[in-house]
Enzyme design. Structure first.
Site, PDB file in Angstrom:
ATOM      1  N   GLY A  40      31.364  53.848  66.055  1.00  0.00           N
ATOM      2  CA  GLY A  40      31.353  52.200  64.842  1.00  0.00           C
ATOM      3  C   GLY A  40      31.151  51.461  66.497  1.00  0.00           C
ATOM      4  O   GLY A  40      31.448  50.463  66.176  1.00  0.00           O
ATOM      5  N   SER A  58      28.419  51.094  67.960  1.00  0.00           N
ATOM      6  CA  SER A  58      26.457  51.149  67.926  1.00  0.00           C
ATOM      7  C   SER A  58      26.136  51.703  68.463  1.00  0.00           C
ATOM      8  O   SER A  58      24.682  51.174  69.377  1.00  0.00           O
ATOM      9  CB  SER A  58      26.081  49.483  67.873  1.00  0.00           C
ATOM     10  N   SER A  59      25.891  52.358  69.080  1.00  0.00           N
ATOM     11  CA  SER A  59      25.123  53.662  69.994  1.00  0.00           C
ATOM     12  C   SER A  59      23.685  53.553  69.017  1.00  0.00           C
ATOM     13  O   SER A  59      23.001  53.836  69.352  1.00  0.00           O
ATOM     14  CB  SER A  59      25.848  55.692  69.813  1.00  0.00           C
ATOM     15  N   ASP A  65      24.346  45.142  64.067  1.00  0.00           N
ATOM     16  CA  ASP A  65      23.682  45.583  65.265  1.00  0.00           C
ATOM     17  C   ASP A  65      22.614  45.108  66.459  1.00  0.00           C
ATOM     18  O   ASP A  65      22.576  45.302  67.222  1.00  0.00           O
ATOM     19  CB  ASP A  65      23.877  46.678  64.566  1.00  0.00           C
TER      20      ASP A  65
HETATM   21  C1  GLA Z   1      27.510  49.110  60.482  1.00  0.00           C
HETATM   22  C2  GLA Z   1      26.104  48.825  60.198  1.00  0.00           C
HETATM   23  C3  GLA Z   1      25.973  47.208  60.308  1.00  0.00           C
HETATM   24  C4  GLA Z   1      27.145  46.327  58.946  1.00  0.00           C
HETATM   25  C5  GLA Z   1      28.505  46.729  59.905  1.00  0.00           C
HETATM   26  C6  GLA Z   1      29.475  46.678  58.903  1.00  0.00           C
HETATM   27  O1  GLA Z   1      27.962  48.449  61.469  1.00  0.00           O
HETATM   28  O2  GLA Z   1      25.095  48.766  61.189  1.00  0.00           O
HETATM   29  O3  GLA Z   1      24.816  46.721  59.764  1.00  0.00           O
HETATM   30  O4  GLA Z   1      27.011  46.433  57.978  1.00  0.00           O
HETATM   31  O5  GLA Z   1      28.823  48.064  59.608  1.00  0.00           O
HETATM   32  O6  GLA Z   1      30.376  45.533  59.066  1.00  0.00           O
END
Ligand code: GLA
Length: 373
Positions: free
Chosen positions: A128, A130-131, A176
């Protein structure tokens, strides 16, 4: 976060893989979202910040249209993956994120030639954090320089997102890629995802962050994330608005007449948007207690209304919230597993993180990882 150390791809190693030295080396950080979850694909507000962990991309041009790729984390030894520009085909695991970059660049009107690419990352996968955005942004930065492509950082974020929405098939928002492309380490970035206007915001004086990976992996390319997004779109059309961004807290009464669970989904998105605005105000006013309370309110909303948490994460958040040094804690990122973020009094984050991780291990049997500090 003065001790940011990027992963290293040694020139000698690159040369062993590809027979030449890298010409450009770029990097991009992972992120932790402070607040504003599942608001980005509703045109709403988000407040992410970079984590020290990052992905590094080293590239050299090659003749013809061949692309060869090596990942320190995902390739066995010196084995290379390869594809030809124009012949990209989805369904090849992590290589899709690189194939998606060349496809998305082409779709945006930017031509690249063949290249060799080595990537190394210490952003944990499926956490969670953002790799995937860190990979896309680091590779796009490297290719922008290598091929002298003329696009700005917002365009870069849009191309990065298209990798996932148009090639990988994950219907994500733009948070992200925006934060990975535009933020500086040490500041949070307020983003209006409708206009893509951004503003840096600092944490309240006397506070710092703790980020802990629960050890329960999330998978949002399929399944629940997609379902939630579809629910939001259905709710918006039933309410006669373009996006849930257009529903304010004052309109919630009307939204509550929607059938379940749409009523709760809308309540999460609408109140979460307001919490982001309140969080920015609290940060600007140096009100640490107010910010901590907003973190915890956001978690409750994710758990009860958006139902994007899981039992292990709820347990981890509850343990964090009970810690004397912690002002508030919540699930961060897409959910259904992943990591939590907590607001802590300055100087107390190492001890607090250790206490929480230990309590959680004892209570859940999962293996957490402290990522910040
Ligand atoms: C992931 C998605 C984002 C966002 C989040 C939830 O990280 O890549 O765009 O929707 O979930 O906030």
């Amino acid at each position: 976060m003065n001790d940011v150390r990027l992963p290293v791809i040694a020139d000698a190693q690159f040369a062993r893989l590809f027979g030449t030295a890298p010409m450009v080396v770029s990097s991009a950080h992972g992120r932790v979202n402070l607040i504003g979850e599942h608001t980005d694909y509703n045109g709403g507000f988000v407040l992410p910040t970079l984590i020290p962990q990052a992905t590094v991309a080293a590239v050299a041009p090659s003749s013809g249209r061949r692309v060869r790729v090596w990942s320190r984390e995902l390739s066995a030894d010196a084995s290379l993956r390869a594809f030809h520009l124009g012949d990209e085909e989805a369904g090849q695991g992590w290589l899709d994120y690189v194939q998606g970059v060349t496809v998305a660049l082409r779709a945006a009107g930017f031509e690249v030639g063949g290249f060799d690419l080595a990537v190394a990352s210490d952003v944990p996968l499926g956490s969670g954090l953002s790799s995937s955005a860190a990979l896309e942004v680091s590779v796009l930065r490297a290719l922008r320089r290598l091929f002298d492509l003329d696009f700005d950082d917002v365009m870069l974020a849009k191309i990065g997102r298209a990798v996932e929405t148009d090639f990988v098939g994950a219907p994500i928002g733009i948070m992200d890629q925006m934060v990975s492309s535009l933020a500086s380490v040490g500041e949070a970035l307020f983003i209006d995802t409708r206009t893509l206007a951004t503003a840096p915001v600092a944490l309240p004086a006397g506070t710092e962050l703790v980020v802990i990976n629960s050890g329960v992996a999330h998978h949002h390319a399929h399944g629940d994330y997609r379902t939630r997004r579809a629910e939001c779109e259905r709710a918006a059309s039933m309410l006669g608005v373009v996006e849930l961004r257009d529903v304010g807290v004052a309109d919630l009464g009307r939204a509550q007449a929607l059938p379940s669970p749409l009523d709760r989904r809308v309540r999460h998105v609408v109140t979460e948007n307001q919490r982001v605005l309140d969080a920015v105000a609290a940060m600007r006013a140096n009100d640490a207690d107010a910010l901590g309370a907003l973190f915890s309110a956001s978690h409750a909303s994710q758990r009860d209304d958006y139902e994007c948490s899981v039992a292990a994460i709820d347990q981890l958040v509850a343990i964090a919230q009970a810690d004397p040094a912690i002002l508030g804690a919540r699930l961060t990122g897409g959910g259904f597993g992943g990591s939590i973020v907590a607001l802590v009094r300055t100087g107390e984050s190492p001890a607090a993180a250790a206490r929480v991780a230990e309590g959680y291990t004892r209570a859940s049997g999962h293996a957490p990882t402290v990522l910040v500090p």
